[in-house]
Enzyme design. Sequence first.
Site, PDB file in Angstrom:
ATOM      1  CG  ASP A 121      -1.677  -1.237   1.277  1.00  0.00           C
ATOM      2  OD1 ASP A 121      -2.973  -1.045   0.638  1.00  0.00           O
ATOM      3  OD2 ASP A 121      -1.515  -2.336   1.318  1.00  0.00           O
ATOM      4  CE  LYS A 122      -0.963   2.859   3.562  1.00  0.00           C
ATOM      5  NZ  LYS A 122      -1.454   1.617   3.154  1.00  0.00           N
ATOM      6  CD  GLU A 442      -5.990  -0.039   4.159  1.00  0.00           C
ATOM      7  OE1 GLU A 442      -5.568  -1.156   4.450  1.00  0.00           O
ATOM      8  OE2 GLU A 442      -5.419   0.801   3.251  1.00  0.00           O
ATOM      9  CB  SER A 468      -8.791  -2.449   3.427  1.00  0.00           C
ATOM     10  OG  SER A 468      -8.165  -3.215   2.405  1.00  0.00           O
TER      11      SER A 468
END
Length: 553
Positions: A121-122, A442, A468
């Site tokens: 993700d990040k 999230e 999410s």
Amino acid sequence: MRSDIMTKGTERAPHRGLMRATGIDGKDIGRKPFIGVCNSYTNIVPGHCHLQKVGQLICDAVRAAGGIPYEFNTIAVCDGIAMGHKGMKYSLPSREIIADSLETMGMAHPFDALICIPNCDKIVPGMLMGAMRLNIPTIFASGGPMMAGENGSDLITIFEGVAKHRIGELSDEGLEHLECSACPGAGSCSGMFTANSMNCLCEALGIALPGNGSIPATSPERITLWQNAAKRAVEMALDPNAPTAKTFATTSSFRNALVLDMAMGGSSNTVLHTLAVATTAGLKLDLNDLDRVSRITPNICKVSPSSSIHMEDVHASGGIMAIMKEIAKCGELDLDAPAVSGKTIGEQIAAAPDPDGKVIRTVDAPYSKSGGLSILFGNLALNGCVVKTAGVAPKMLVHRGPAVIFESEEAACKGILDGDVKAGDVVVIRYEGPKGGPGMQEMLAPTSYIMGRGLGESVALITDGRFSGGTHGACIGHVSPEAAAGGTIAFVEPGDMISIDIPSRTITLEVPEDVLAERRKNWNPPEPKIKTGYLAKYAALATSADTGGVLKV
């Protein structure tokens, strides 16, 4: 070469001496290009646990192509493991650490080109932001998606299984079986969750080779992609006219990425990250731009959690290039936009297959005529909010119900599992934005619990936090301004009626303005939840989600 500043001249003898100490052949210093290899390996994250070997493979390929690889690491947070406890508050803030780390290494040691190995993700947007600051020849080569589990299960199946177990619809043995079979090996989680969404968008931006978003982590094709990326990085390092990171940060490139995002029904988090990357690159991109693209782009691909399709199926059907080839018929893609391969986007998609009609539909027979994400505005979200329309049941596209309020994700999880939420309600989770959380954690658990309790087609959820990429249902996030910044969501009271009309792009708190004004007048901002350490610094500098949650400088 850019690295000449630290390798050439008698005054750089100390620098070269230190380089020799690392084992480099002295005659190669100043002759071969230095290639930074930014790896996000860590063995606690399934999307990254294989990247140590990937880094070695890429470094070997750089050497074979005539370059000198210098590998360094960034941190990587697994949202699935961090979720449901205070660790998730560090997930979005880790994006800024990653960007700072990459910028620091690339400025302190002037590489001639950069290879980024992200996956989850990040990490992808964090590396993109750092790359934009460096603005040197850059190519992204992600770790690749995980294969789906037994019977098409995945991480979301386990989360929803927890709620089914809670209400007696799944046995202890059944839940344990899901736990053991849904995530079969290395790779970013197998649906169109945030990690895979961002890796796919890198293809549309042009900063990654075709297949970056869809080739499974364990496929031999992925090895070829990594080797080709390494070779291309060396080529760019030796070419004074090579594209740099900001070559792929144009209005046209970002529009291509947004069109793809709508066509493939990407994670709602892509909005947050796209805004942040564009801001870092010096581009003006706002939610109105995204909504205009959404209204005119048909959704032609639905992947888990919006369907039973997974990334391996997308790849088998032609991958992202096939989606872009079909959506190009709508005339919204800039086919002349450059790609890191040296070709244009148009040249790349020309080689892709036509849609199979199942995994990838045609523009004449889409899942919907508008995109997979929608931006809503109204008195409850004056600066906008985001919903993954591709994952919303048709009957929930318009909904009206009383507010059931929770002041944190933890309280919401308990309330949903305890049965405090009933059919028809609108769940409000607030003080979970960048400042209020802090960290905008999230929230897959509460949305999964709503689904697991059978309320997915009767309950809506709104929050100033985020979800999410695995979230589906009438879940509306990124409400801006957030509660901690005095946004209207702070003034909602239990039982207030909230109207949501996704086709009309509106979200309304049905409370008279004079009543809201009185509530604002009497509102006392809460004390910061965390007053020391990195999160305290982050909360002090973070902006709301409508600007990407970037830090003020």
